[in-house]
Design an enzyme around this catalytic site. Structure first.
Site, PDB file in Angstrom:
ATOM      1  N   ASP A  75      42.194  48.633  41.248  1.00  0.00           N
ATOM      2  CA  ASP A  75      43.512  47.997  41.155  1.00  0.00           C
ATOM      3  C   ASP A  75      43.628  46.984  40.027  1.00  0.00           C
ATOM      4  O   ASP A  75      44.718  46.524  39.720  1.00  0.00           O
ATOM      5  CB  ASP A  75      43.851  47.302  42.485  1.00  0.00           C
ATOM      6  CG  ASP A  75      44.065  48.309  43.582  1.00  0.00           C
ATOM      7  OD1 ASP A  75      44.760  49.296  43.321  1.00  0.00           O
ATOM      8  OD2 ASP A  75      43.526  48.127  44.681  1.00  0.00           O
ATOM      9  N   HIS A 110      35.007  44.947  46.680  1.00  0.00           N
ATOM     10  CA  HIS A 110      35.276  46.193  47.389  1.00  0.00           C
ATOM     11  C   HIS A 110      34.327  46.310  48.575  1.00  0.00           C
ATOM     12  O   HIS A 110      33.187  45.874  48.488  1.00  0.00           O
ATOM     13  CB  HIS A 110      35.086  47.398  46.446  1.00  0.00           C
ATOM     14  CG  HIS A 110      35.683  48.660  46.961  1.00  0.00           C
ATOM     15  ND1 HIS A 110      35.020  49.490  47.839  1.00  0.00           N
ATOM     16  CD2 HIS A 110      36.897  49.219  46.740  1.00  0.00           C
ATOM     17  CE1 HIS A 110      35.799  50.505  48.115  1.00  0.00           C
ATOM     18  NE2 HIS A 110      36.949  50.383  47.480  1.00  0.00           N
TER      19      HIS A 110
HETATM   20  N1  ACO Z   1      37.571  36.704  45.078  1.00  0.00           N
HETATM   21  C1  ACO Z   1      36.741  35.708  45.508  1.00  0.00           C
HETATM   22  N2  ACO Z   1      35.824  35.880  46.482  1.00  0.00           N
HETATM   23  C2  ACO Z   1      35.723  37.095  47.034  1.00  0.00           C
HETATM   24  C3  ACO Z   1      36.545  38.173  46.620  1.00  0.00           C
HETATM   25  C4  ACO Z   1      37.488  37.953  45.606  1.00  0.00           C
HETATM   26  N3  ACO Z   1      38.280  38.936  45.184  1.00  0.00           N
HETATM   27  N4  ACO Z   1      36.246  39.276  47.358  1.00  0.00           N
HETATM   28  C5  ACO Z   1      35.264  38.896  48.190  1.00  0.00           C
HETATM   29  N5  ACO Z   1      34.947  37.588  48.005  1.00  0.00           N
HETATM   30  C6  ACO Z   1      33.892  36.835  48.705  1.00  0.00           C
HETATM   31  C7  ACO Z   1      34.320  36.560  50.133  1.00  0.00           C
HETATM   32  O1  ACO Z   1      34.965  35.322  50.240  1.00  0.00           O
HETATM   33  C8  ACO Z   1      32.992  36.584  50.868  1.00  0.00           C
HETATM   34  O2  ACO Z   1      32.370  35.341  50.649  1.00  0.00           O
HETATM   35  P1  ACO Z   1      31.365  34.724  51.774  1.00  0.00           P
HETATM   36  O3  ACO Z   1      30.221  35.661  51.872  1.00  0.00           O
HETATM   37  O4  ACO Z   1      30.991  33.382  51.201  1.00  0.00           O
HETATM   38  O5  ACO Z   1      32.159  34.625  53.044  1.00  0.00           O
HETATM   39  C9  ACO Z   1      32.178  37.647  50.127  1.00  0.00           C
HETATM   40  O6  ACO Z   1      32.738  37.700  48.808  1.00  0.00           O
HETATM   41  C10 ACO Z   1      32.263  39.035  50.768  1.00  0.00           C
HETATM   42  O7  ACO Z   1      33.631  39.410  50.847  1.00  0.00           O
HETATM   43  P2  ACO Z   1      34.322  40.105  52.116  1.00  0.00           P
HETATM   44  O8  ACO Z   1      35.777  39.774  52.110  1.00  0.00           O
HETATM   45  O9  ACO Z   1      33.553  39.790  53.355  1.00  0.00           O
HETATM   46  O10 ACO Z   1      34.101  41.625  51.762  1.00  0.00           O
HETATM   47  P3  ACO Z   1      34.895  42.850  52.376  1.00  0.00           P
HETATM   48  O11 ACO Z   1      34.077  44.047  52.102  1.00  0.00           O
HETATM   49  O12 ACO Z   1      35.299  42.621  53.780  1.00  0.00           O
HETATM   50  O13 ACO Z   1      36.273  42.867  51.527  1.00  0.00           O
HETATM   51  C11 ACO Z   1      37.865  43.246  49.832  1.00  0.00           C
HETATM   52  C12 ACO Z   1      36.476  43.606  50.401  1.00  0.00           C
HETATM   53  C13 ACO Z   1      38.914  43.210  50.974  1.00  0.00           C
HETATM   54  C14 ACO Z   1      38.289  44.308  48.822  1.00  0.00           C
HETATM   55  C15 ACO Z   1      37.780  41.863  49.154  1.00  0.00           C
HETATM   56  O14 ACO Z   1      36.821  41.906  48.102  1.00  0.00           O
HETATM   57  C16 ACO Z   1      39.119  41.375  48.614  1.00  0.00           C
HETATM   58  O15 ACO Z   1      39.913  40.834  49.370  1.00  0.00           O
HETATM   59  N6  ACO Z   1      39.418  41.603  47.279  1.00  0.00           N
HETATM   60  C17 ACO Z   1      40.689  41.272  46.696  1.00  0.00           C
HETATM   61  C18 ACO Z   1      41.778  42.294  47.089  1.00  0.00           C
HETATM   62  C19 ACO Z   1      41.628  43.633  46.374  1.00  0.00           C
HETATM   63  O16 ACO Z   1      41.428  43.696  45.172  1.00  0.00           O
HETATM   64  N7  ACO Z   1      41.731  44.727  47.156  1.00  0.00           N
HETATM   65  C20 ACO Z   1      41.659  46.103  46.613  1.00  0.00           C
HETATM   66  C21 ACO Z   1      40.449  46.844  47.108  1.00  0.00           C
HETATM   67  S1  ACO Z   1      40.372  48.481  46.361  1.00  0.00           S
HETATM   68  C22 ACO Z   1      41.506  49.438  47.234  1.00  0.00           C
HETATM   69  O17 ACO Z   1      41.840  49.174  48.347  1.00  0.00           O
HETATM   70  C23 ACO Z   1      42.056  50.660  46.562  1.00  0.00           C
END
Ligand code: ACO
Length: 407
Positions: free
Chosen positions: A341, A283
């Site tokens: 979610d 998140h």
């Molecule tokens: N699985 C594996 N790796 C992940 C995940 C995941 N679900 N989420 C983040 N990471 C990793 C990223 O690859 C990144 O790695 P790095 O530092 O080596 O590049 C690091 O963790 C940070 O992640 P970001 O994507 O930069 O974090 P951001 O805050 O931009 O994104 C997000 C958050 C979009 C929710 C992301 O965690 C994701 O895509 N999760 C899966 C989709 C999801 O469940 N979305 C629902 C969110 S809740 C809502 O909207 C109600």
């Protein structure tokens, strides 16, 4: 600029300061008294009250009253609010014509964008929002009519007749009646399932300045009709990176299929050369457990228990996935925890809600937050039209060539 140097004097002419913050990672767009998130602690408060206590002690309409008015209702105020909302549950009969204009298989979120926006054509006084009474009636109309609008979108998809609201039922029970009832028999809502859906509504009611709420505020900042602003919020919520993630999570669990394959998918999620991410994990704000995820896990167990589905394949799979990920160094180091979610798709599926309706359920609940945030903005003495700046990186000034000289 021609030499790749940006003259910041022209950008921050008034303040002397100009920031570029793609995705608003560290820029506050407003002051607010509604919702507080402490992402490090994993805490969520509505008007100062922890989400765990609200989910346990209040129903969704009490939470709606709290968000709208700033304080929880006492018994008399609660009864009065319930009656007011019941008075507004019906849609104008002409609204049914909007539904029949859509293709039968239209996505229900597309239908909702249209129908909620169309409410602005029915309630002209909504534009007189300098008057508190007019704001109040618009807010009540939205809270009351969203369940009717969502249920009608579902019935239209199914090719079943629309069900009229039943005012002998509470808010969420009435919604279930309009969704699952038929004219052939009286629908008897199961109180355990009604309570579960009511908690789901509470968990989704507001979440400070997320993408759809910011959209509602930006649309409203120009003085637009509040019903049209909510329609803009619904459009934004529709995206898979926002409201559509629970559907993606359910699809992922289906794809994994069996507990024996969890390890393989965890490995994929950690592989930088693989675009796969664990849906329902991570998140932007929470760097700890999303408190809503914990509550959702409990709701899920309650619903499956009530329906005799304790051994549900996807639930067992989700629990195993959560257990393994929470012990994995990659997820621990990056502070990736289950979000709201993760379990919500499983529980909604068990409630009989089809996947295509998941985001509509989210929109129904979030409408309370959206319209509360809209009112906070519109009554703020410091309120200004929202007008982000940009960092221009296009062509420098040049002369328009004659048509014959153009390449
Ligand atoms: N699985 C594996 N790796 C992940 C995940 C995941 N679900 N989420 C983040 N990471 C990793 C990223 O690859 C990144 O790695 P790095 O530092 O080596 O590049 C690091 O963790 C940070 O992640 P970001 O994507 O930069 O974090 P951001 O805050 O931009 O994104 C997000 C958050 C979009 C929710 C992301 O965690 C994701 O895509 N999760 C899966 C989709 C999801 O469940 N979305 C629902 C969110 S809740 C809502 O909207 C109600």
């Amino acid at each position: 600029h021609g030499n790749d140097v940006i003259d910041i004097r022209t950008l921050g002419a008034k303040t002397g300061l100009f920031t570029y913050d793609s995705g608003f990672l560290s820029t506050a767009s407003c002051k607010s008294t509604i919702t507080f998130i402490d992402g490090d602690k994993g805490e969520l408060l509505y008007r100062g009250y922890p989400i765990e206590q609200l989910a346990e002690k209040c129903n969704f309409l009490e939470v709606a009253y709290l968000l709208k008015n700033g304080e929880l209702p006492n018994a008399a105020q609660k009864g009065e609010f319930e009656t007011t909302i019941k008075n507004h549950t019906m849609l104008h009969d002409q609204m049914t014509k909007f539904y029949s204009g859509f293709r039968r298989d239209a996505h229900p979120m597309a239908v909702m964008v249209g129908v909620v926006g169309a409410l602005s054509a029915f309630y002209h006084e909504a534009m007189d929002f300098s008057d508190a009474a007019h704001r109040n009636i618009s807010i009540n109309r939205l809270i009351a009519k969203l369940p009717t609008i969502v249920a009608m979108a579902y019935k239209y998809n199914m090719g079943q007749p629309f069900m009229y609201p039943r005012n002998d039922l509470d808010y969420t029970a009435n919604f279930m009646h309009m969704m699952f009832g038929t004219p052939c028999e009286t629908y008897e809502p199961n109180p355990v399932l009604v309570r579960a859906l009511d908690v789901i509504f509470t968990l989704h009611a507001d979440h400070e300045q997320n993408a759809s709420t910011s959209t509602v505020r930006l649309a409203g900042s120009s003085g637009a009709n509040p019903f049209a602003c909510i329609s803009a919020g619904i459009a934004c919520l529709w995206g898979p990176a926002h409201g559509g993630a629970n559907e993606a999570c359910l699809n992922m669990l289906e794809e994994i299929g069996d507990v024996s394959r969890v390890g393989e998918y965890i490995k994929r999620a950690k592989d930088k050369n693989d675009s796969f991410k664990l849906m329902g994990f991570g998140h932007r704000v929470y760097k700890n457990f999303d408190p809503r995820a914990k509550l959702m896990g409990k709701v899920c167990a309650d619903v499956l228990g009530e329906l005799g589905l304790e051994n549900d394949r996807l639930f067992k799979l989700a629990k195993e996935l959560e257990r393994i990920a929470l012990e994995d160094e990659y997820f621990v180091e990056k502070k990736l925890y289950p979000n709201v979610d993760f379990y919500s798709g499983i529980v909604q599926k068990a409630l009989g809600i089809p996947t295509s309706m998941f985001t509509c359920i989210f929109a129904l609940a979030r409408t309370v937050g959206w319209i509360t945030q809209w009112e906070e903005m519109i009554t703020d003495p410091e309120y200004k039209i929202g007008r982000p700046r940009q960092l221009y990186i296009g062509a420098a000034r040049r002369t328009v060539p004659d048509l014959a000289q153009r390449p």
